[in-house]
Design an enzyme around this catalytic site. Sequence first.
Site, PDB file in Angstrom:
ATOM      1  N   SER A   1       5.920   4.979   8.549  1.00 19.65           N
ATOM      2  CA  SER A   1       5.242   4.694   7.287  1.00 19.65           C
ATOM      3  C   SER A   1       6.152   5.081   6.137  1.00 19.65           C
ATOM      4  O   SER A   1       6.742   6.157   6.143  1.00 19.65           O
ATOM      5  CB  SER A   1       3.940   5.489   7.187  1.00 19.65           C
ATOM      6  OG  SER A   1       3.505   5.474   5.836  1.00 19.65           O
TER       7      SER A   1
ATOM      8  N   ASN B   1       5.177   5.897   3.254  1.00 22.94           N
ATOM      9  CA  ASN B   1       4.411   6.613   2.228  1.00 22.94           C
ATOM     10  C   ASN B   1       4.258   8.111   2.440  1.00 22.94           C
ATOM     11  O   ASN B   1       3.527   8.771   1.720  1.00 22.94           O
ATOM     12  CB  ASN B   1       3.030   5.969   2.084  1.00 22.94           C
ATOM     13  CG  ASN B   1       3.150   4.506   1.691  1.00 22.94           C
ATOM     14  OD1 ASN B   1       3.901   4.166   0.792  1.00 22.94           O
ATOM     15  ND2 ASN B   1       2.440   3.651   2.404  1.00 22.94           N
ATOM     16  N   THR B   2       4.906   8.649   3.452  1.00 30.87           N
ATOM     17  CA  THR B   2       4.962  10.100   3.623  1.00 30.87           C
ATOM     18  C   THR B   2       6.420  10.497   3.474  1.00 30.87           C
ATOM     19  O   THR B   2       7.255  10.057   4.281  1.00 30.87           O
ATOM     20  CB  THR B   2       4.417  10.518   5.011  1.00 30.87           C
ATOM     21  OG1 THR B   2       3.032  10.173   5.082  1.00 30.87           O
ATOM     22  CG2 THR B   2       4.572  12.015   5.250  1.00 30.87           C
TER      23      THR B   2
ATOM     24  N   PHE C   1      -1.457   8.011   4.394  1.00 21.23           N
ATOM     25  CA  PHE C   1      -2.194   8.638   5.510  1.00 21.23           C
ATOM     26  C   PHE C   1      -3.437   9.392   5.026  1.00 21.23           C
ATOM     27  O   PHE C   1      -3.657  10.556   5.410  1.00 21.23           O
ATOM     28  CB  PHE C   1      -1.315   9.613   6.305  1.00 21.23           C
ATOM     29  CG  PHE C   1      -0.193   8.979   7.092  1.00 21.23           C
ATOM     30  CD1 PHE C   1      -0.154   7.632   7.360  1.00 21.23           C
ATOM     31  CD2 PHE C   1       0.842   9.783   7.589  1.00 21.23           C
ATOM     32  CE1 PHE C   1       0.880   7.071   8.095  1.00 21.23           C
ATOM     33  CE2 PHE C   1       1.881   9.238   8.322  1.00 21.23           C
ATOM     34  CZ  PHE C   1       1.902   7.881   8.570  1.00 21.23           C
TER      35      PHE C   1
ATOM     36  N   ASN D   1       0.836  -1.207   0.000  1.00 21.09           N
ATOM     37  CA  ASN D   1       0.000   0.000   0.000  1.00 21.09           C
ATOM     38  C   ASN D   1       0.863   1.247   0.000  1.00 21.09           C
ATOM     39  O   ASN D   1       1.954   1.275   0.567  1.00 21.09           O
ATOM     40  CB  ASN D   1      -0.973  -0.009   1.191  1.00 21.09           C
ATOM     41  CG  ASN D   1      -0.387   0.657   2.418  1.00 21.09           C
ATOM     42  OD1 ASN D   1      -0.440   1.882   2.569  1.00 21.09           O
ATOM     43  ND2 ASN D   1       0.216  -0.134   3.295  1.00 21.09           N
TER      44      ASN D   1
ATOM     45  N   LYS E   1       6.237   3.622  16.968  1.00 19.54           N
ATOM     46  CA  LYS E   1       6.143   2.497  16.021  1.00 19.54           C
ATOM     47  C   LYS E   1       7.276   2.608  15.011  1.00 19.54           C
ATOM     48  O   LYS E   1       7.424   3.645  14.359  1.00 19.54           O
ATOM     49  CB  LYS E   1       4.786   2.524  15.317  1.00 19.54           C
ATOM     50  CG  LYS E   1       4.589   1.358  14.342  1.00 19.54           C
ATOM     51  CD  LYS E   1       3.139   1.272  13.899  1.00 19.54           C
ATOM     52  CE  LYS E   1       2.912   0.143  12.909  1.00 19.54           C
ATOM     53  NZ  LYS E   1       1.502   0.027  12.510  1.00 19.54           N
TER      54      LYS E   1
ATOM     55  N   ASN F   1       6.200  -1.619  11.335  1.00 27.09           N
ATOM     56  CA  ASN F   1       5.366  -1.128  10.239  1.00 27.09           C
ATOM     57  C   ASN F   1       5.656  -1.974   8.984  1.00 27.09           C
ATOM     58  O   ASN F   1       6.332  -2.993   9.072  1.00 27.09           O
ATOM     59  CB  ASN F   1       5.684   0.354   9.988  1.00 27.09           C
ATOM     60  CG  ASN F   1       4.450   1.124   9.522  1.00 27.09           C
ATOM     61  OD1 ASN F   1       3.749   0.680   8.611  1.00 27.09           O
ATOM     62  ND2 ASN F   1       4.180   2.253  10.138  1.00 27.09           N
TER      63      ASN F   1
HETATM   64  C1  FMN Z   1      -3.470  -0.931   3.789  1.00 19.60           C
HETATM   65  C2  FMN Z   1      -2.614  -0.670   4.997  1.00 19.60           C
HETATM   66  C3  FMN Z   1      -2.660   0.572   5.611  1.00 19.60           C
HETATM   67  C4  FMN Z   1      -1.866   0.826   6.722  1.00 19.60           C
HETATM   68  N1  FMN Z   1      -1.939   2.036   7.341  1.00 19.60           N
HETATM   69  C5  FMN Z   1      -1.200   2.271   8.452  1.00 19.60           C
HETATM   70  C6  FMN Z   1      -1.294   3.497   9.132  1.00 19.60           C
HETATM   71  O1  FMN Z   1      -2.058   4.373   8.765  1.00 19.60           O
HETATM   72  N2  FMN Z   1      -0.505   3.677  10.230  1.00 19.60           N
HETATM   73  C7  FMN Z   1       0.351   2.698  10.700  1.00 19.60           C
HETATM   74  O2  FMN Z   1       1.023   2.908  11.701  1.00 19.60           O
HETATM   75  N3  FMN Z   1       0.439   1.512  10.074  1.00 19.60           N
HETATM   76  C8  FMN Z   1      -0.309   1.284   8.966  1.00 19.60           C
HETATM   77  N4  FMN Z   1      -0.214   0.081   8.345  1.00 19.60           N
HETATM   78  C9  FMN Z   1       0.750  -0.923   8.853  1.00 19.60           C
HETATM   79  C10 FMN Z   1       0.096  -1.945   9.772  1.00 19.60           C
HETATM   80  O3  FMN Z   1      -0.424  -1.341  10.935  1.00 19.60           O
HETATM   81  C11 FMN Z   1       1.119  -3.011  10.174  1.00 19.60           C
HETATM   82  O4  FMN Z   1       2.138  -2.409  10.945  1.00 19.60           O
HETATM   83  C12 FMN Z   1       1.753  -3.684   8.977  1.00 19.60           C
HETATM   84  O5  FMN Z   1       0.832  -3.879   7.939  1.00 19.60           O
HETATM   85  C13 FMN Z   1       2.346  -5.047   9.340  1.00 19.60           C
HETATM   86  O6  FMN Z   1       1.350  -5.916   9.831  1.00 19.60           O
HETATM   87  P1  FMN Z   1       0.602  -7.030   8.915  1.00 19.60           P
HETATM   88  O7  FMN Z   1       1.665  -7.804   8.210  1.00 19.60           O
HETATM   89  O8  FMN Z   1      -0.204  -7.813   9.893  1.00 19.60           O
HETATM   90  O9  FMN Z   1      -0.254  -6.273   7.975  1.00 19.60           O
HETATM   91  C14 FMN Z   1      -0.999  -0.189   7.225  1.00 19.60           C
HETATM   92  C15 FMN Z   1      -0.971  -1.445   6.605  1.00 19.60           C
HETATM   93  C16 FMN Z   1      -1.761  -1.694   5.503  1.00 19.60           C
HETATM   94  C17 FMN Z   1      -1.691  -3.049   4.856  1.00 19.60           C
END
Ligand code: FMN
Length: 358
Positions: A179, A181-182, A120, A116, A219, A248
């Site tokens: 993240s 993406n910023t 944000f 993704n 985080k 993350n």
């Molecule tokens: C579509 C998507 C959006 C996410 N948005 C955020 C976010 O806004 N803030 C954040 O701290 N992590 C965000 N994450 C990261 C997740 O909280 C997590 O740290 C990461 O996906 C690893 O866990 P997973 O393998 O179980 O998905 C996002 C992950 C995904 C897949």
Amino acid sequence: MYRLLFERVLARFDAESMHRLGFGLLRALLAFPLVRHWLRARLNPRDPTLALSVFGRALDSPLGLAAGFDKDAVGYEQLYALGFGFIEIGTLTGEPQPGNPKPRMFRIVAHRALINRLGFNNRGARAAVARLKRPRAVPLGVNIGKTKLVPEEAAVADYVASAALLGALADYVVVNVSSPNTPGLRNLQAVELLRPLLSAVRATLDRGSPARRVPLLVKIAPDLADEDVDQVADLALELGLDGIIATNTTIGRGPLSAEEAERAGAGGLSGAPLKQRSLLVLRRLHARVGARLLLIGVGGIESAEDALERILAGATLVQAYTGFIYGGLLWPSRLRRELSVLLRARGFANVKDAVGRG
Ligand SMILES: Cc1cc2nc3c(=O)[nH]c(=O)nc-3n(C[C@H](O)[C@H](O)[C@H](O)COP(=O)(O)O)c2cc1C
């Protein structure tokens, strides 16, 4: 059954559109508190093996929903009804923002992964205030990040604005500096920048909530070098933080083929390919801080075995996002049930006894 449906049907549609549709349906179906209570009682039967107290709050289980799923805090009560022990909302930024151009969320089904670059997208910290009340049944973490248009020099003020609005409403606050993406956000993980940022947020929380100390966590990214993980851990101890969330998404592409990686383009990779690195970061943190900080393990957790592995490696709590997407609505309740069985089979009467025992 869900997996077949997912692979044959759902995966053909745009991932973000399906997320919106699915989440919208869930919110509508579980709009009534009575329905939610009934469902939660069925999906989350009392289980003393899983129950634990964290930051002064009783949790039914250590399995939480990771940040990013309910960025604007619009459906956390419905998500909680599915059997999670806690929900983390956000990332919320100081100002509302639309995020990156679409498409910006992609499934890589063969690897049980997502990429993704949402960036944000959220309605801003102020809009979330109306949707958060205390006291409430749902234990809630509030994850805050930097508004894209705010320059790096003004990042602290932007985080502080969100913390001032949301701190008193949160069971814990997370400073998200990880993240991908910023632009520039992950630079804030460097200790010289992270120290003033975390100190200012800590002071803001203390001012905004004098009667209750709001726990503060940071985080981190899985892409940090090992020495940087150590430095963040040391800083967290120095500043009296309460915990660290590891991790993350990654900018690495793990086992994806060049074609799979190219089809999605830039963004953070989550799910199965992240599992090993997230676990390693967690292990490193635990070796460094022991029980002095609460660690939350996240990244590639798909099963009760994965959750137990993180707990044994030092995580008191675990979270997932991608595993839930691939596992379906009954996934949280299945995982908690299986985790309880695994814990008892290993001779642990309670999940807290297993933390760091790997
Ligand atoms: C579509 C998507 C959006 C996410 N948005 C955020 C976010 O806004 N803030 C954040 O701290 N992590 C965000 N994450 C990261 C997740 O909280 C997590 O740290 C990461 O996906 C690893 O866990 P997973 O393998 O179980 O998905 C996002 C992950 C995904 C897949």
